[in-house]
Design an enzyme around this catalytic site. Sequence first.
Site, PDB file in Angstrom:
ATOM      1  N   HIS A  51       0.864  -1.185   0.000  1.00  0.00           N
ATOM      2  CA  HIS A  51       0.000   0.000   0.000  1.00  0.00           C
ATOM      3  C   HIS A  51       0.898   1.231   0.000  1.00  0.00           C
ATOM      4  CE1 HIS A  51      -3.660  -2.354   1.051  1.00  0.00           C
ATOM      5  NE2 HIS A  51      -2.756  -3.138   1.642  1.00  0.00           N
ATOM      6  N   ARG A  53      -0.432   4.273  -0.869  1.00  0.00           N
ATOM      7  CA  ARG A  53      -1.346   5.300  -0.361  1.00  0.00           C
ATOM      8  C   ARG A  53      -1.563   6.513  -1.265  1.00  0.00           C
ATOM      9  NH1 ARG A  53      -3.578   1.808   3.104  1.00  0.00           N
ATOM     10  NH2 ARG A  53      -2.394   1.448   5.019  1.00  0.00           N
ATOM     11  N   ASN A  83      -7.045   0.334  -2.625  1.00  0.00           N
ATOM     12  CA  ASN A  83      -7.875   1.096  -1.684  1.00  0.00           C
ATOM     13  C   ASN A  83      -7.303   2.503  -1.532  1.00  0.00           C
ATOM     14  OD1 ASN A  83      -5.838  -0.501  -0.616  1.00  0.00           O
ATOM     15  ND2 ASN A  83      -6.867  -0.877   1.330  1.00  0.00           N
ATOM     16  N   ASP A 140      -8.869  -5.273  -2.384  1.00  0.00           N
ATOM     17  CA  ASP A 140      -8.156  -5.477  -1.129  1.00  0.00           C
ATOM     18  C   ASP A 140      -8.613  -4.493  -0.060  1.00  0.00           C
ATOM     19  OD1 ASP A 140      -5.992  -6.890   0.335  1.00  0.00           O
ATOM     20  OD2 ASP A 140      -5.264  -4.837   0.530  1.00  0.00           O
ATOM     21  N   HIS A 167      -9.053 -10.501  -1.169  1.00  0.00           N
ATOM     22  CA  HIS A 167      -9.037 -10.281   0.277  1.00  0.00           C
ATOM     23  C   HIS A 167     -10.246 -11.057   0.803  1.00  0.00           C
ATOM     24  CE1 HIS A 167      -8.779  -7.562   3.958  1.00  0.00           C
ATOM     25  NE2 HIS A 167      -9.979  -8.111   4.078  1.00  0.00           N
ATOM     26  N   ASN A 265      -4.780  -6.788   9.588  1.00  0.00           N
ATOM     27  CA  ASN A 265      -5.906  -7.577   9.105  1.00  0.00           C
ATOM     28  C   ASN A 265      -5.471  -8.404   7.897  1.00  0.00           C
ATOM     29  OD1 ASN A 265      -8.538  -8.508   8.931  1.00  0.00           O
ATOM     30  ND2 ASN A 265      -9.205  -6.835   7.619  1.00  0.00           N
ATOM     31  N   ASP A 292       2.298  -7.035   2.619  1.00  0.00           N
ATOM     32  CA  ASP A 292       1.118  -6.229   2.968  1.00  0.00           C
ATOM     33  C   ASP A 292       1.571  -4.951   3.684  1.00  0.00           C
ATOM     34  OD1 ASP A 292      -1.461  -5.311   3.242  1.00  0.00           O
ATOM     35  OD2 ASP A 292      -2.126  -6.871   4.632  1.00  0.00           O
ATOM     36  N   HIS A 296       0.582   3.807   8.168  1.00  0.00           N
ATOM     37  CA  HIS A 296      -0.377   4.766   8.716  1.00  0.00           C
ATOM     38  C   HIS A 296       0.399   5.828   9.477  1.00  0.00           C
ATOM     39  CE1 HIS A 296      -3.930   2.349   7.770  1.00  0.00           C
ATOM     40  NE2 HIS A 296      -3.318   1.298   8.275  1.00  0.00           N
TER      41      HIS A 296
END
Length: 409
Positions: A51, A53, A83, A140, A167, A265, A292, A296
């Site tokens: 990710h 972002r 995402n 995902d 996912h 997750n 993964d 954050h």
Amino acid sequence: MKCIVKNARVFENGRMVVRDFSFADAQGSRNGEVFLDSKYVFPGFADVHVHFREPGFSYKETIATGSRAAARGGCTAVCTMPNLNPVPDSPANLQPQLDAIHRDAVIRVLPYGAISVGEKGEALADLEGLAPLVCAFSDDGRGVQDPGMMREAMLRAKELGKLIAAHCEDNSLLRGGYIHDGAYARAHGHRGICSESEWKPIERDLKLAAETGCGYHVCHISTKESVQLIRDAKASGVDVSCETGPHYLLLDDSCMQEDGRFKMNPPLRDRTDREALIEGLRDGTIDMIATDHAPHSAEEKGRGLEKSAMGVVGIETAFALLYAGLVQKGILTLEALIERMSVSPRKRFQLGGGELERDFTLFDLDARYAVDPAEFLSMGRSTPFAGAQAQGRCLMTVADGRVAWMQND
């Protein structure tokens, strides 16, 4: 300009050979030949689940910071999950990400396209328009709840020659859980996520994959039931592959702490799940390891187990932790680890690259150190491995003939 690594241990055709290794520095950034002795040369790692972002959440990570962090970890190719904002559910919505990749990526960055519009599971995305631009299709972060929609997505993906990367999460079984429904959750009063919420959708999708003939990839498996379902499906001829992450192989819920850096997750599961994952990795049921990598902000990860955001970073430390935790302990051979981190993901996702001399990573496997998140190039700092002992330091990564990372550069 030619650079030379003397007496290198080079991964070739599935085995390590000792030879001098030379490569051309396309950028000419080196002042002279490099003479390093007894270092290891691997084909660049390929991480099919990251990710970065951008667009939409650049305060967490960007293509620039994520790709540089990946290069520092030895990666020369990554696949970025959808995402984002906008969700890449059409060529127009994918374009901002493609622009950022073209502008800022230091390695090969290949985006996923969404399965459904907005990843909402209500209508299929523009799979036909996206297919030439993406590595595969995934929603995902969310499971496709409707089996009819998943079946239609598989049929379309098969026609387009693309994988569905799922996912797998049944929302009806989550019941507000946020860590594994196991001993730690019970002892500390936390709401648990049951294993069935993962393996039941896998069971459903494997039947659909068998019916449709679609190439099906299962993201971040974490349970022993998932391993066995995929093992059985492979034996019956289903076109299925899967990945797991370093944290699921090296940790379980007995390692948990009351800290958001242990929240992801799917969650860290039971010891028996971890053992099953290791066995699946050893026997080939698990095709590849993917991090993964999910950065954050510090504030989002500083709210404790219940309220912190899901996700941890790991792209800079994956190989070194797995080398220390699996290879040095005799659980997996070095050759098998390279296969799972480079060869297999490239082959399954048709990523290309990985040719030595133009696409490689150079490691010093004698280097031992403690993981220090403050030193990460990623904007994310939250890892359950903070302070853990790692073995192996990336000295250089060359992607498409260009130096993407060099220690102390």
